[in-house]
Design a protein around this motif. Structure first.
Motif, PDB file in Angstrom:
ATOM      1  N   UNK A 199      32.235 -47.547  -4.822  1.00 18.97           N
ATOM      2  CA  UNK A 199      31.023 -46.820  -4.454  1.00 18.97           C
ATOM      3  C   UNK A 199      30.742 -45.794  -5.539  1.00 18.97           C
ATOM      4  N   UNK A 200      29.637 -46.013  -6.249  1.00 21.68           N
ATOM      5  CA  UNK A 200      29.213 -45.092  -7.309  1.00 21.68           C
ATOM      6  C   UNK A 200      28.036 -44.278  -6.793  1.00 21.68           C
ATOM      7  N   UNK A 201      28.178 -42.965  -6.773  1.00 20.17           N
ATOM      8  CA  UNK A 201      27.115 -42.119  -6.264  1.00 20.17           C
ATOM      9  C   UNK A 201      26.382 -41.433  -7.408  1.00 20.17           C
ATOM     10  N   UNK A 202      25.086 -41.287  -7.215  1.00 19.68           N
ATOM     11  CA  UNK A 202      24.234 -40.607  -8.189  1.00 19.68           C
ATOM     12  C   UNK A 202      23.495 -39.498  -7.448  1.00 19.68           C
ATOM     13  N   UNK A 203      24.054 -38.310  -7.501  1.00 20.36           N
ATOM     14  CA  UNK A 203      23.392 -37.155  -6.916  1.00 20.36           C
ATOM     15  C   UNK A 203      22.537 -36.490  -7.987  1.00 20.36           C
ATOM     16  N   UNK A 204      21.507 -35.744  -7.590  1.00 19.45           N
ATOM     17  CA  UNK A 204      20.724 -35.007  -8.592  1.00 19.45           C
ATOM     18  C   UNK A 204      21.624 -34.088  -9.394  1.00 19.45           C
ATOM     19  N   UNK A 205      21.246 -33.742 -10.631  1.00 25.02           N
ATOM     20  CA  UNK A 205      22.082 -32.858 -11.449  1.00 25.02           C
ATOM     21  C   UNK A 205      22.324 -31.530 -10.732  1.00 25.02           C
ATOM     22  N   UNK A 206      23.514 -30.961 -10.881  1.00 27.81           N
ATOM     23  CA  UNK A 206      23.774 -29.647 -10.280  1.00 27.81           C
ATOM     24  C   UNK A 206      22.916 -28.581 -10.946  1.00 27.81           C
ATOM     25  N   UNK A 207      22.735 -27.459 -10.261  1.00 27.26           N
ATOM     26  CA  UNK A 207      21.881 -26.393 -10.769  1.00 27.26           C
ATOM     27  C   UNK A 207      22.692 -25.279 -11.419  1.00 27.26           C
TER      28      UNK A 207
END
Length: 376
Positions: A199-207
């Motif tokens: 399972x490869x997750x792509x979350x938005x870039x951290x801030x």
């Protein structure tokens, strides 16, 4: 994936067949983490990396075979055998790499949907069967729940039960920003080892939130962008909070720092850099920041300024447990002098905090070089 996103989207749009190699597991020391990718197209062009050069040549050959119709494969690479001239890592670890082709229009269309979501900074997870009682290479694309019909999973891993179990787990991993291999029964049963799913997750870039529009902030914003953060610079002074002064920042906000922080999203991956060192800004800003789940709160100032700041925060009602979260004075002891060197010091502390490093020279230590701590 983000590093080669434009290249992959272009190949999908132009109908160019290619194979994609993805690191799916790492054991011991290795140069790249799970999720690192390398693509090889029909013309033999290579983009990306799975090992920093150690095994790329062999992965290239496997990718060419898979692209020619050999079917998806999982290959493993361990420590190199110099006497046998074997292909392997030189760092002593082991990586497992999934290689699969996107040779047909349908396969590229399915991947393109994921790439579009990543490009739009929308969260998405991709689950792929690695081995066991399911078809190797079978894919399931999962979006967070509660966002309408568009979040329904796309694709299948073979059975309804397996799809349901993986969808549930993928959404949990996505919420935590984690990537890894999960094990199931053929119909999604828990605590079974019949099917391995990556399972490869792509979350938005951290801030990264940088408060205080000073020269150190400009350097910090640049290195924050380099590290992959979505950077916002905030200052209450219109003459200083300008796009011209911070061209690399994703956003420049003119507002009282604590007011802006109260109104913006802060999660457990956000890092906050307070470079104002002015009590009228610092105290209300830090009082607000310490109520957030931010991963890191670094504050600039001398030791004398730090002691004065702590006294003011205590007077404002902040308790010792919250005060202990502050990284102040900000940064690691590198002997930094210039704004750019100070930015490196701040970035080094953020990385240390993220991965649990010691901050000491690697030459003085033994054991694993790459820490496998929780990311922020």
């Amino acid at each position: 994936m983000r590093d080669i996103l434009p290249d992959l989207r272009a190949r999908c749009a132009d109908g160019v067949p290619f194979a994609l190699a993805t690191v799916v597991a790492v054991h011991g020391s290795a140069p790249r983490d799970p999720g690192a990718v390398l693509a090889v197209d029909a013309a033999g062009t290579v983009v990306g990396s799975v090992s920093g050069g150690c095994v790329e040549g062999d992965v290239y050959e496997v990718a060419r075979e898979v692209l020619a119709g050999a079917g998806p494969r999982v290959v493993s690479y361990g420590i190199s055998d110099d006497e046998a001239f074997g292909v392997g890592l030189t760092c002593g670890g082991t990586i497992e790499v999934l290689v699969r082709a996107y040779a047909t229009a349908a396969e590229r269309t399915g991947l393109s949907a994921v790439l579009d979501l990543i490009a739009a900074d929308l969260p998405v997870a991709e689950a792929t069967v690695l081995s066991g009682q399911a078809e190797t290479g079978a894919r399931l694309v999962v979006r967070p729940s509660g966002q309408g019909p568009a979040t329904a999973p796309l694709g299948t891993l073979g059975t309804e039960g397996l799809d349901a179990a993986v969808t549930d787990d993928a959404r949990g991993l996505l919420a935590q920003g984690l990537t890894g291999i999960q094990w199931y029964g053929a119909h999604g049963q828990r605590r079974m080892q019949e099917v391995a799913v990556f399972v490869r997750t792509y979350a938005p870039p951290p801030r990264m939130l940088v408060f205080g529009a000073i020269d150190h902030a400009a350097a910090t914003a640049r290195i924050g962008s380099f590290l992959g953060y979505r950077v916002t610079v905030c200052d209450a002074r219109p003459a200083f909070a300008t796009r011209e002064r911070f061209p690399t920042a994703d956003a420049v906000v003119c507002a009282w720092p604590h007011t802006y922080l109260e109104s913006t999203e802060v999660d457990a991956r956000t890092v906050i850099c307070v470079l104002t060192h002015d009590p009228k800004f610092d105290v209300p800003l830090l009082t607000t920041a310490l109520r957030t789940p931010a991963a890191y709160i670094g504050v600039m100032g001398s030791r004398r300024t730090h002691r004065d700041r702590l006294a003011r925060l205590r007077a404002a009602g902040v308790d010792e447990a919250h005060l202990a979260r502050l990284a102040s004075p900000v940064g690691l002891d590198l002997g930094a002098r210039t704004p750019e060197e100070t930015a490196v010091s701040i970035a080094a502390e953020i990385i240390q905090h993220r991965w649990g490093g010691t901050g000491r020279p690697l030459g003085e230590l033994s054991g694993a070089i790459h820490h496998r701590g929780p990311g922020c």
